[in-house]
Design a protein around this motif. Structure first.
Motif, PDB file in Angstrom:
ATOM      1  N   MET A 170       0.814  -1.196   0.000  1.00  0.00           N
ATOM      2  CA  MET A 170       0.000   0.000   0.000  1.00  0.00           C
ATOM      3  C   MET A 170       0.853   1.253   0.000  1.00  0.00           C
ATOM      4  O   MET A 170       0.592   2.201  -0.703  1.00  0.00           O
TER       5      MET A 170
ATOM      6  N   ALA B 264       0.831   4.403  -2.603  1.00  0.00           N
ATOM      7  CA  ALA B 264       0.466   5.715  -2.090  1.00  0.00           C
ATOM      8  C   ALA B 264       1.520   6.746  -2.458  1.00  0.00           C
ATOM      9  O   ALA B 264       1.205   7.855  -2.864  1.00  0.00           O
ATOM     10  N   ALA B 265       2.765   6.332  -2.330  1.00  0.00           N
ATOM     11  CA  ALA B 265       3.832   7.267  -2.648  1.00  0.00           C
ATOM     12  C   ALA B 265       3.814   7.618  -4.131  1.00  0.00           C
ATOM     13  O   ALA B 265       3.948   8.774  -4.509  1.00  0.00           O
TER      14      ALA B 265
ATOM     15  N   SER C   2       1.400   7.635  -6.090  1.00  0.00           N
ATOM     16  CA  SER C   2       0.227   8.363  -6.551  1.00  0.00           C
ATOM     17  C   SER C   2       0.387   9.861  -6.346  1.00  0.00           C
ATOM     18  O   SER C   2      -0.363  10.646  -6.889  1.00  0.00           O
ATOM     19  N   LYS C   3       1.376  10.227  -5.541  1.00  0.00           N
ATOM     20  CA  LYS C   3       1.546  11.653  -5.220  1.00  0.00           C
ATOM     21  C   LYS C   3       1.850  12.500  -6.437  1.00  0.00           C
ATOM     22  O   LYS C   3       1.327  13.593  -6.580  1.00  0.00           O
TER      23      LYS C   3
ATOM     24  N   ARG D 238       1.213  11.903  -9.496  1.00  0.00           N
ATOM     25  CA  ARG D 238       0.305  11.754 -10.628  1.00  0.00           C
ATOM     26  C   ARG D 238      -0.686  12.908 -10.599  1.00  0.00           C
ATOM     27  O   ARG D 238      -1.534  12.982  -9.728  1.00  0.00           O
ATOM     28  N   GLN D 239      -0.572  13.766 -11.565  1.00  0.00           N
ATOM     29  CA  GLN D 239      -1.462  14.922 -11.516  1.00  0.00           C
ATOM     30  C   GLN D 239      -2.146  15.210 -12.847  1.00  0.00           C
ATOM     31  O   GLN D 239      -2.961  16.118 -12.926  1.00  0.00           O
ATOM     32  N   PHE D 240      -1.852  14.431 -13.857  1.00  0.00           N
ATOM     33  CA  PHE D 240      -2.476  14.738 -15.143  1.00  0.00           C
ATOM     34  C   PHE D 240      -3.503  13.690 -15.522  1.00  0.00           C
ATOM     35  O   PHE D 240      -3.500  12.585 -15.018  1.00  0.00           O
TER      36      PHE D 240
ATOM     37  N   ALA E  41      -2.671  10.249 -13.702  1.00  0.00           N
ATOM     38  CA  ALA E  41      -3.525   9.700 -12.646  1.00  0.00           C
ATOM     39  C   ALA E  41      -4.722   8.968 -13.225  1.00  0.00           C
ATOM     40  O   ALA E  41      -5.144   7.946 -12.708  1.00  0.00           O
TER      41      ALA E  41
ATOM     42  N   PRO F 247      -4.089  -0.344  -9.784  1.00  0.00           N
ATOM     43  CA  PRO F 247      -4.956   0.780  -9.414  1.00  0.00           C
ATOM     44  C   PRO F 247      -4.550   2.087 -10.089  1.00  0.00           C
ATOM     45  O   PRO F 247      -5.377   2.969 -10.281  1.00  0.00           O
ATOM     46  N   PHE F 248      -3.280   2.226 -10.440  1.00  0.00           N
ATOM     47  CA  PHE F 248      -2.850   3.470 -11.083  1.00  0.00           C
ATOM     48  C   PHE F 248      -2.262   3.203 -12.439  1.00  0.00           C
ATOM     49  O   PHE F 248      -1.501   2.264 -12.586  1.00  0.00           O
TER      50      PHE F 248
ATOM     51  N   ALA G 292      -5.928   5.105 -13.057  1.00  0.00           N
ATOM     52  CA  ALA G 292      -7.287   4.597 -13.192  1.00  0.00           C
ATOM     53  C   ALA G 292      -7.701   4.711 -14.650  1.00  0.00           C
ATOM     54  O   ALA G 292      -7.467   5.730 -15.286  1.00  0.00           O
TER      55      ALA G 292
ATOM     56  N   VAL H  51      -5.238  16.929 -11.313  1.00  0.00           N
ATOM     57  CA  VAL H  51      -5.784  16.246 -10.151  1.00  0.00           C
ATOM     58  C   VAL H  51      -4.685  16.075  -9.126  1.00  0.00           C
ATOM     59  O   VAL H  51      -3.504  16.050  -9.461  1.00  0.00           O
TER      60      VAL H  51
ATOM     61  N   GLN I 299      -5.596  10.889   0.453  1.00  0.00           N
ATOM     62  CA  GLN I 299      -5.759   9.547   0.955  1.00  0.00           C
ATOM     63  C   GLN I 299      -6.768   9.511   2.063  1.00  0.00           C
ATOM     64  O   GLN I 299      -6.851  10.408   2.882  1.00  0.00           O
TER      65      GLN I 299
ATOM     66  N   THR J   6     -10.634   3.526  -8.600  1.00  0.00           N
ATOM     67  CA  THR J   6      -9.373   3.133  -7.985  1.00  0.00           C
ATOM     68  C   THR J   6      -9.627   2.519  -6.621  1.00  0.00           C
ATOM     69  O   THR J   6      -9.072   1.476  -6.266  1.00  0.00           O
TER      70      THR J   6
ATOM     71  N   LEU K 126     -10.800  -0.933  -7.025  1.00  0.00           N
ATOM     72  CA  LEU K 126      -9.764  -1.925  -7.334  1.00  0.00           C
ATOM     73  C   LEU K 126      -8.948  -2.260  -6.097  1.00  0.00           C
ATOM     74  O   LEU K 126      -8.661  -3.430  -5.820  1.00  0.00           O
TER      75      LEU K 126
END
Lengths: 124, 363, 266
Positions: A1, A5-6, A8-9, A11-13, A71, A93-94, A96, C96, C100, C156, C159
């Motif tokens: 996880m 999580a790291a 996903s930080k 990812r902004q487009f 993202a 998950p990433f 999406a 975006v 969390q 997301t 998933l």
């Protein structure tokens, strides 16, 4: 996880693979991002009837695997149909992946990879 | 007097156009179209006027394909007209094409600025804006080259010459370039029909001056309205107003000073027609931009009203004789017709029937 | 040994019995906790699934409206603006960021859309005509994209939750069907072994005591015989008999003491 999580930080487009109208509209909303430099990297791909499937796959690969700043990938459902195996095989998950309807192809929930899973889980 | 000699050169063209005019869709046709359930039905309804051009379309074509075919027909008819026209009529038709050329050139400049392949660009160019040296634009690899070598060879060179240098092409937003060119084009066209010996004092001058002035005013108003909230400065904006039209000069000056919609409404209030438009869409009472389009009860936006007016002017042209201006009127009517049909088929394709009546029909 | 679960390889001692009992207790607590977690997640999951279903339907509508507003643009502009838009896109205005959310210890990312200020690539598009329509279309699409982003976060979350729930359920099942029965088995085994040992010990001790009783009986018989002999001798020789009894008294107490000791050991 923690790893996801790291990652996903940054990812902004949003990225989009779609027909001309969908792309135009989404670009109007302001999601378009073109990097500087000679080999400008776009985050959108316009697909028409002459676009090779291999090209779509290549971009799909690029948006989902190679680029780490995306993202959400929006893809027209009828285009997703053309590379269905790739879309179904992609379960991370990433980013999406979102199948969106296009003007000429109304949305069909039966074909959506995620909705298919939803339906299966509820045994419908 | 002009009736005596006009037909020697221009009679055939005019006759043809009047024939074409009869194939324009009437109110009856439109009401049939709005009853359609599918694009195929639309196609069927259009068959009398567009038969051969739509024949090769696949079943249930996309609206853009449909529009494309309709445009093809317009183009081929126009080409036929240009081939038949001689003398001043030919010049007149040539002028009509400049507007499309401006769009094409703007497209190519955009492409060149981004270093795109120009081949696919050419396919996107409007066929009416095609000119012989257009493909030559491909050979330019950068903007300076484009300007120095290629653009000055085009018919549009004159419009570039006085107001834009190659530095401008680089820095200015392409929209400004386009609008500057269009402004110069309108002024030049206006100058042409008012000074050319064949047209001076003829019906051509009467009707064309009116319609061009209207076009100029419309652009001025639109540019002003659309520039709110952007970083276009007032002086830049004022440079884009064509120096013809009913609003020129006082109205233009006031438009240049306008800060909001009320300012624009005030600027145009001197001209009864425009004031009526603004009243109709509720802008003069401070309705704000949000009220445009879908807002008003009758579903008409300011742009719709302008289109309506343009169509009426174009229709009026047909009351005149001995003038190539009928070609202009026919062309505008035909373009509106294509837009109407596109709109209707779009509404049908997307199941948005409630707004299907939002087109402009003048016959 | 019951079924395929087997038991753990332990020595059946009281110590390992204690260990196993603790383990069983731990497993039961863990099981109920995980079960609750799984239920919480599943609840959430079902909610998300339902929302996805709704959002997908909504998306269909929203995108249709957006596409229609684009049709309005092409009507107003009277041409195709697609290419120009594609070319003038430079900086993403609509971005975006990932947030969390903690659901029962699972970090669910959710996307939040925001617009980058000061980026406006299409400010002058449609300056000549159609500007208002384009503006409206942009707003419509921006709203549509917001819906899409919302849906993307849901998806997301879907998933990730799907994955996590699978893992948790696997654990729950593992505890329920493997660890707990196994530990119980082990405890049973240890208990039975210990009982066995107890029984053996009891039997052994019984044997020992039986033997001792026999010995004592034999000794008693010998003493009795000796006494009779002595009485006979005393009858024959009274002098010797008067001397002998005290000594015999002492001897007999000694024997009793021994017997008592044996009893204590029992």
């Amino acid at each position: 996880m923690a790893a996801s999580a790291a990652s996903s930080k940054d990812r902004q487009f949003l990225a989009v693979i779609g027909d001309e109208d969908s792309v135009t509209g989404l670009l109007l909303a302001g999601i378009g991002h073109v990097s500087d430099g000679p080999d400008a990297d776009k985050n959108f791909l316009v697909v028409d009837s002459t676009t090779e499937t291999s090209k779509i796959e290549e971009h799909f690969q690029k948006f989902t695997q190679d680029r780490k700043d995306i993202a959400v990938l929006l893809i027209n459902q009828h285009i997703a149909e053309r590379i269905r195996h790739r879309v179904d095989a992609f379960t991370d998950p990433f980013p999406a992946i979102l199948e969106i309807p296009s003007k000429d192809h109304p949305y069909d929930p039966e074909k959506d990879s995620v909705l298919k899973r939803v339906r299966r889980l509820f045994g419908e | 007097m002009e009736g005596l000699f006009f037909n020697v050169n221009g009679g055939y063209v005019e006759g043809i156009v009047r024939g074409y005019r009869n194939s324009l869709l009437s109110g009856q046709n439109y009401s049939n179209l709005t009853q359609c359930e599918t694009i195929d039905d639309v196609k069927l309804q259009l068959a009398p006027s567009y038969g051969d051009f739509l024949a090769s379309l696949p079943p249930n074509p996309s609206t853009s394909d449909l529009a494309g075919r309709m445009m093809d027909k317009l183009v081929s008819e126009f080409k036929y007209l240009t081939a038949q026209a001689t003398g001043s009529s030919a010049e007149f038709l040539e002028y009509m094409k400049y507007g499309y050329m401006i769009d094409n050139v703007a497209l190519l400049i955009t492409g060149t600025l981004h270093g795109r392949e120009l081949k696919p660009l050419l396919e996107r160019c409007h066929p009416l804006g095609w000119f012989e040296t257009l493909p030559a634009l491909i050979s330019a690899t950068n903007i300076e080259e484009l300007y120095n070598i290629v653009l000055i060879e085009t018919p549009l060179a004159a419009y570039f010459k006085d107001s834009l240098s190659h530095q401008d092409l680089d820095e200015l937003n392409i929209e400004i370039v386009r609008n500057t060119l269009y402004k110069n084009y309108l002024e030049d066209f206006h100058h042409f029909i008012t000074t050319h010996p064949d047209f001076r004092g003829s019906p051509t001058q009467d009707v064309m001056a009116e319609i061009l002035q209207f076009e100029a005013d419309r652009r001025s108003i639109n540019i002003t309205l659309n520039s709110f909230g952007t970083d276009l400065s007032k002086s830049e904006r004022a440079n884009l107003y064509p120096q013809i039209g009913k609003l020129y000069p006082e109205g233009n000056y006031m438009l240049g000073k306008a800060d909001d919609v009320e300012g624009v409404a005030l600027a145009v209030s001197a001209v009864a027609d425009y004031k009526a438009f603004f009243d109709a869409v509720g802008l003069s009472q401070g309705g704000g931009l949000g009220g445009m389009g879908g807002g008003p009860a009758d579903g008409k936006s300011l742009e719709d009203l302008f289109y309506q007016k343009e169509m009426e002017l174009s229709k009026l042209i047909f009351t005149r004789q001995f003038t190539p201006a009928v070609v202009y009127g026919w062309m505008k009517l035909k373009e509106q017709e294509i837009r109407n049909v596109t709109w209707i088929s779009e509404c049908i394709a997307q199941n948005q029937k409630e707004r299907i009546g939002n087109f402009i029909s003048v016959f | 040994m019951s079924g395929a679960v087997g038991r753990e390889a332990v020595f059946p001692t009281r110590q390992s019995l204690g260990l196993m009992k603790n383990k069983l207790k731990g497993a039961e607590i863990g099981h109920s906790l995980l079960k609750r977690k799984s239920e919480a997640l599943t609840k959430r999951f079902r909610e998300i699934t339902r929302r996805i279903d709704e959002a997908k339907q909504k998306m269909g509508r929203v995108m249709q409206i957006a596409a229609f507003s684009l049709a309005e643009v092409s009507y107003a502009v009277g041409g195709d603006i697609g290419y120009q838009i594609q070319e003038s896109a430079k900086q993403a205005r609509f971005r975006v960021r990932a947030k969390q959310e903690n659901v029962s210890g699972v970090l669910l990312p959710s996307f939040e859309s925001y617009t980058q200020d000061g980026v406006n690539d299409f400010g002058l598009t449609g300056l000549g005509k159609g500007g208002q329509q384009i503006q409206r279309c942009r707003e419509t699409y921006a709203r549509a994209v917001e819906t899409l982003v919302e849906l993307a976060s849901l998806q997301t979350a879907f998933l990730i939750l799907d994955e996590v729930i699978k893992v948790v359920n696997r654990r729950v099942n593992a505890i329920e069907h493997v660890i707990i029965p196994r530990t119980e088995n082990t405890i049973k085994y240890i208990n039975s072994e210990l009982d066995e040992l107890d029984r053996e010990e009891f039997y052994r001790l019984k044997k020992v005591s039986g033997k001792k009783k026999r010995d004592v009986a034999a000794a008693d018989a010998a003493i009795l015989a000796a006494r009779q002999r002595a009485a006979e001798e005393q009858a024959a020789n009274p002098e010797a008999a008067s001397k002998a009894p005290p000594a015999k008294e002492e001897e007999s107490t000694d024997v009793l003491g021994e017997n008592e000791d044996n009893d204590v050991i029992f």
